[in-house]
Design a protein around this motif. Structure first.
Motif, PDB file in Angstrom:
ATOM      1  N   HIS A 140      -4.593  -0.428  -2.155  1.00  0.00           N
ATOM      2  CA  HIS A 140      -5.278   0.296  -1.258  1.00  0.00           C
ATOM      3  C   HIS A 140      -5.855   1.093  -0.249  1.00  0.00           C
ATOM      4  N   VAL A 141      -6.431   2.342   0.474  1.00  0.00           N
ATOM      5  CA  VAL A 141      -6.458   2.057   1.124  1.00  0.00           C
ATOM      6  C   VAL A 141      -7.888   2.836   1.367  1.00  0.00           C
ATOM      7  N   ARG A 170      -6.503  -4.276   7.737  1.00  0.00           N
ATOM      8  CA  ARG A 170      -7.525  -3.664   9.398  1.00  0.00           C
ATOM      9  C   ARG A 170      -7.216  -4.227  11.018  1.00  0.00           C
ATOM     10  N   GLU A 171      -6.666  -5.479  10.533  1.00  0.00           N
ATOM     11  CA  GLU A 171      -6.513  -6.039  12.388  1.00  0.00           C
ATOM     12  C   GLU A 171      -5.616  -5.784  12.291  1.00  0.00           C
ATOM     13  N   GLU A 172      -3.591  -5.919  11.731  1.00  0.00           N
ATOM     14  CA  GLU A 172      -2.965  -4.912  12.087  1.00  0.00           C
ATOM     15  C   GLU A 172      -2.576  -3.193  12.264  1.00  0.00           C
ATOM     16  N   ALA A 183      -9.195  -2.112   3.785  1.00  0.00           N
ATOM     17  CA  ALA A 183      -8.590  -1.323   2.787  1.00  0.00           C
ATOM     18  C   ALA A 183      -9.339  -2.664   0.936  1.00  0.00           C
ATOM     19  N   ALA A 184      -8.707  -2.672   0.469  1.00  0.00           N
ATOM     20  CA  ALA A 184      -9.219  -2.681  -1.479  1.00  0.00           C
ATOM     21  C   ALA A 184      -8.229  -3.525  -1.834  1.00  0.00           C
ATOM     22  N   ILE A 207       0.622  -1.391  -0.243  1.00  0.00           N
ATOM     23  CA  ILE A 207       0.255  -0.017  -0.172  1.00  0.00           C
ATOM     24  C   ILE A 207       1.948   1.459   0.152  1.00  0.00           C
ATOM     25  N   ILE A 208       0.533   2.406  -1.083  1.00  0.00           N
ATOM     26  CA  ILE A 208       1.838   3.728  -1.120  1.00  0.00           C
ATOM     27  C   ILE A 208       0.559   4.434  -1.636  1.00  0.00           C
TER      28      ILE A 208
END
Length: 155
Positions: free
Chosen positions: A94-95, A52-54, A59-60, A11-12
């Motif tokens: 991505h978020v 989500r947990e970390e 995210a998708a 994820i950038i």
């Protein structure tokens, strides 16, 4: 030989990469958010759950980048007495929402955005190098090209 399948997210956003700090049994380094497939879960579902947990973020998945494999000799494993065949499925993602937070009670203890140019000064697991290479090259077969030997080890 034991087998572990895990899924991880690259994820950038705005020149920064989202990393999770792995901290388990006295070993620690920065890694990509992700982790082991549970039950009949598909790796694409796993990576969204693990992000989500970390990190606290929803995210998708954008696309599958590739699959990296490795063998961990029995003597280097944290758990287990047999060698481990690890299959690491790497996605670009991505978020979509959520708020950055640290995981509680898991194998990671911190989540943070880092400028890409700062990666060289961080202690990271080899997966970070492999995933960034997959992200840049997008190989049609999903197989990462060989990395220099020192990149395959924990820095």
């Amino acid at each position: 030989m034991d087998i572990r399948i895990a899924a991880y997210a690259v994820i950038i956003h705005d020149g920064e990469i989202l990393l999770s700090h792995w901290n388990e049994h006295g070993r620690s380094a920065w890694t990509l958010p992700g982790g082991g497939v549970e039950g009949e879960e598909h790796p694409a579902t796993t990576v969204v759950r693990e992000v989500r947990e970390e990190t606290g973020f929803d995210a998708a998945v954008d696309r599958l980048l590739g699959i990296d494999t490795m063998i961990v000799p029995a003597g280097k494993r944290l758990h287990g007495t047999a060698p481990l065949y690890g299959m690491r499925v790497v996605y670009r993602a991505h978020v979509t929402g959520g708020v950055l937070r640290n995981e509680v009670g898991g194998s990671s203890d911190e989540a943070r955005w880092f400028p890409l140019e700062a990666l060289g000064s961080l202690k990271t697991v080899s997966l970070v190098d492999v995933a960034l290479q997959l992200n840049a090259e997008e190989p049609a077969d999903g197989v990462p090209s060989p990395l220099w030997p020192q990149a395959r080890e924990l820095r």
